[in-house]
Design an enzyme around this catalytic site. Structure first.
Site, PDB file in Angstrom:
ATOM      1  NE  ARG A   6      78.452  62.591   2.349  1.00 21.17           N
ATOM      2  CZ  ARG A   6      77.759  61.593   2.875  1.00 21.17           C
ATOM      3  NH1 ARG A   6      78.360  60.511   3.315  1.00 21.17           N
ATOM      4  NH2 ARG A   6      76.440  61.652   2.959  1.00 21.17           N
ATOM      5  NE  ARG A  62      74.955  73.814 -13.610  1.00 20.53           N
ATOM      6  CZ  ARG A  62      76.077  73.315 -13.148  1.00 20.53           C
ATOM      7  NH1 ARG A  62      76.732  73.907 -12.174  1.00 20.53           N
ATOM      8  NH2 ARG A  62      76.572  72.211 -13.663  1.00 20.53           N
ATOM      9  CB  CYS A  73      71.062  64.008  -9.676  1.00 21.12           C
ATOM     10  SG  CYS A  73      70.982  65.789  -9.518  1.00 21.12           S
ATOM     11  CD  GLU A  76      72.008  57.614  -0.077  1.00 24.92           C
ATOM     12  OE1 GLU A  76      72.769  56.838   0.541  1.00 24.92           O
ATOM     13  OE2 GLU A  76      72.392  58.648  -0.627  1.00 24.92           O
ATOM     14  NE  ARG A  88      71.696  59.948   2.509  1.00 25.21           N
ATOM     15  CZ  ARG A  88      71.888  59.213   3.590  1.00 25.21           C
ATOM     16  NH1 ARG A  88      73.091  59.070   4.089  1.00 25.21           N
ATOM     17  NH2 ARG A  88      70.888  58.598   4.163  1.00 25.21           N
ATOM     18  CE1 TYR A 106      77.693  65.294   8.032  1.00 25.16           C
ATOM     19  CE2 TYR A 106      75.869  64.249   6.882  1.00 25.16           C
ATOM     20  CZ  TYR A 106      77.218  64.367   7.135  1.00 25.16           C
ATOM     21  OH  TYR A 106      78.106  63.535   6.486  1.00 25.16           O
ATOM     22  NE  ARG A 114      79.933  59.470  10.083  1.00 24.16           N
ATOM     23  CZ  ARG A 114      81.066  59.193   9.460  1.00 24.16           C
ATOM     24  NH1 ARG A 114      81.064  58.812   8.210  1.00 24.16           N
ATOM     25  NH2 ARG A 114      82.211  59.277  10.089  1.00 24.16           N
TER      26      ARG A 114
END
Length: 125
Positions: A6, A62, A73, A76, A88, A106, A114
């Site tokens: 993640r 890319r 893609c 959210e 994310r 993150y 998180r």
């Protein structure tokens, strides 16, 4: 073993160049801290918070030369307490690392998502 890794970052505004720059930075950091090569990446899923729509963040892969990694893609969920201006990433990669060894990354305002899983790479403003 294929592991999910993640990552997330934030941008200051809904600007295509900023989204691509910050996403590219995030991808490179995720690969670096987990010692990954694009050849070992199975796929990458990107989500944008509902307030971002200037570009596809997958284009960042890319731009950094990851031409053959499958990417997609998505949007959210638009929940009231969701992080704004966020990109994310869920990267699927072959790695010898165990689940507890994988470092999730993150950056910027996304460090709040998180804190229990983030890599010790430091928050970037």
């Amino acid at each position: 073993m294929i592991r999910g890794i993640r990552g997330a970052t934030t941008v200051d505004q809904d600007d295509a160049d900023e989204i691509l720059t910050r996403t590219g930075e995030l991808l490179k950091e995720m690969a670096r801290v987990n010692r990954l090569d694009p050849e070992n990446m199975a796929s990458i899923c990107f989500t944008l918070s509902p307030d971002l729509r200037a570009t596809f963040p997958a284009e960042a892969a890319r731009r950094i030369g990851w031409q053959y990694v499958p990417v997609i893609c998505m949007r959210e969920l638009d929940v009231p307490h969701g992080l704004k201006k966020a990109v994310r990433v869920l990267m699927h990669a072959e790695t010898p690392l165990g689940q507890r060894e994988v470092q999730h990354v993150y950056l910027r305002g996304a460090v709040v998502l998180r804190e229990d899983l983030k890599a010790d790479v430091g928050a970037r403003d």
